[in-house]
Design a protein around this motif. Structure first.
Motif, PDB file in Angstrom:
ATOM      1  N   THR A 174      56.194 -56.458  34.579  1.00 37.91           N
ATOM      2  CA  THR A 174      56.175 -57.358  33.438  1.00 37.91           C
ATOM      3  C   THR A 174      56.940 -58.641  33.689  1.00 37.91           C
ATOM      4  OG1 THR A 174      58.060 -56.582  32.032  1.00 37.91           O
ATOM      5  CG2 THR A 174      55.715 -55.628  32.004  1.00 37.91           C
ATOM      6  N   ARG A 211      59.641 -59.000  32.627  1.00 39.94           N
ATOM      7  CA  ARG A 211      60.635 -59.413  31.329  1.00 39.94           C
ATOM      8  C   ARG A 211      62.070 -59.076  31.776  1.00 39.94           C
ATOM      9  NH1 ARG A 211      58.390 -58.092  25.475  1.00 39.94           N
ATOM     10  NH2 ARG A 211      59.886 -59.485  24.231  1.00 39.94           N
ATOM     11  N   LYS A 223      59.130 -62.944  26.390  1.00 40.55           N
ATOM     12  CA  LYS A 223      58.149 -62.725  27.678  1.00 40.55           C
ATOM     13  C   LYS A 223      58.276 -64.087  28.407  1.00 40.55           C
ATOM     14  CE  LYS A 223      55.032 -59.407  25.614  1.00 40.55           C
ATOM     15  NZ  LYS A 223      53.585 -59.139  24.938  1.00 40.55           N
TER      16      LYS A 223
END
Length: 343
Positions: free
Chosen positions: A167, A169, A186
């Motif tokens: 992701t 993140r 994010k």
């Protein structure tokens, strides 16, 4: 108040006895081996550790606080290959680093975390720097992008960062008696302070953290052991670590089959510790489990959950317990003294 303090001290002693009663999940030398020792006399407080995502057999490290914004590339024998200065960065208290790969370009990206705060909230914000991994391993000065962060629930000390490769993140892991995993937004912003929000619990006094190369798990290191989790925050396994002078760093190997862990000090060693079978990178998590679930408590330490209390004790030695008890007794003694003086 004094009676309460002494009861608390008794609880600390009782908890330590419980910890000593539980054996570690694996013996201290189960497949563990010294991978290399840092040869460079300038590397005296190796606090962050990362495996290069693009250069085979290359590892990165940096020193702890009171150092320049500098990091080192070393080979598999611990010999320094190149030294890099980071332009546009401060090194107030660098405590951790991470390495990822830019999915758009395939280039390596290095992250350096200036997140140490021994006064637990003295700094109004902390910083993490993003540096493109050098394509050539020779001494150079590299530009950095700075991201400022603030905790949603107040300042705290932290020594671990990790980035989910699936992701992108970023997470910060606090170093406290009741630690936490904090998720960054994010999308990181350079024009404003980014807010870190608690999403999971972390073990007692976490000193580093890292995500597996395939995103299937993450690990949190403490002074005594390491604990593996699924991205959802569910605990997978505990892993005993080699006894080190001051365990400060952890990373996954490039193939995700083992952990690397290091310590501070001149000519400090880095060890390779195999992962248990149920935590190898071949384990594929649910596609929806890419973020630690908020309010999960796999690593909290409460008397109501003996298994979680045991997690904190994995790999502890009698010496470790005595050190921990001494620190706890000193803290409680201070509280007692203050309580008596302020009656």
């Amino acid at each position: 108040m004094g009676d309460v303090v002494f009861r608390a001290l008794g609880a600390v002693v009782a908890a330590a006895c419980v910890l000593l009663a539980f054996p570690a999940q694996a013996t201290a030398d189960d497949g563990q081996k010294r991978l290399f020792t840092f040869k460079d006399p300038r590397i005296t407080e190796s606090s962050g550790l990362a495996v290069s995502p693009t250069h085979d057999g290359v590892y990165y490290t940096h020193n702890d606080s009171s150092a320049a914004p500098t990091f080192y590339a070393v080979d598999g024998k611990g010999r320094t290959m190149a030294t890099f200065q980071v332009r546009g960065a401060q090194a107030r208290d660098w405590e951790a680093m991470a390495a990822t790969k830019d999915p758009a370009t395939g280039r390596g990206v290095l992250w350096f975390a200036d997140i140490g705060d021994n006064l637990d909230g003295a700094w109004p914000d902390v910083s993490i720097y993003r540096v493109m991994e050098p394509q050539t391993l020779e001494d150079a000065t590299l530009p950095a992008t700075r991201y400022r962060f603030r905790y949603a629930d107040g300042g705290r000390n932290a020594e671990g960062i990790m980035i989910n490769p699936r992701t992108g993140r970023l997470y910060v892991v606090s170093k406290e008696f009741a630690g936490s995993v904090y998720a960054a937004p994010k999308k990181l912003r350079t024009d404003k302070t980014n807010i870190l929000r608690k999403v999971a619990s972390a073990p007692l006094m976490a000193t580093d953290a890292a995500y597996a190369p395939d995103g299937s798990s993450y690990v949190i290191r403490t002074y005594f052991s390491a604990t593996l989790y699924r991205p959802s925050g569910e605990m997978i396994s505990r892993v005993s670590m080699p006894e080190l002078k001051q365990a400060e760093s952890i990373a996954y190997t490039a193939d995700g089959k083992a952990l690397l862990t290091g310590t501070e000090g001149p000519r400090s060693p880095v060890y390779r510790v195999p992962l248990p079978d149920n935590a190898r990178s071949s384990t594929t998590p649910s596609p929806t489990s890419s973020t630690p679930t908020k309010n999960t408590t796999p690593a909290s330490h409460t008397a109501a959950d003996p298994g979680q209390t045991r997690a904190a004790g994995t790999g502890l030695t009698a010496k470790n317990i005595l050190i921990w008890l001494a620190a706890a007794a000193t803290a409680l003694g201070t509280i007692t003294f203050i309580a008596r003086r302020t009656r």
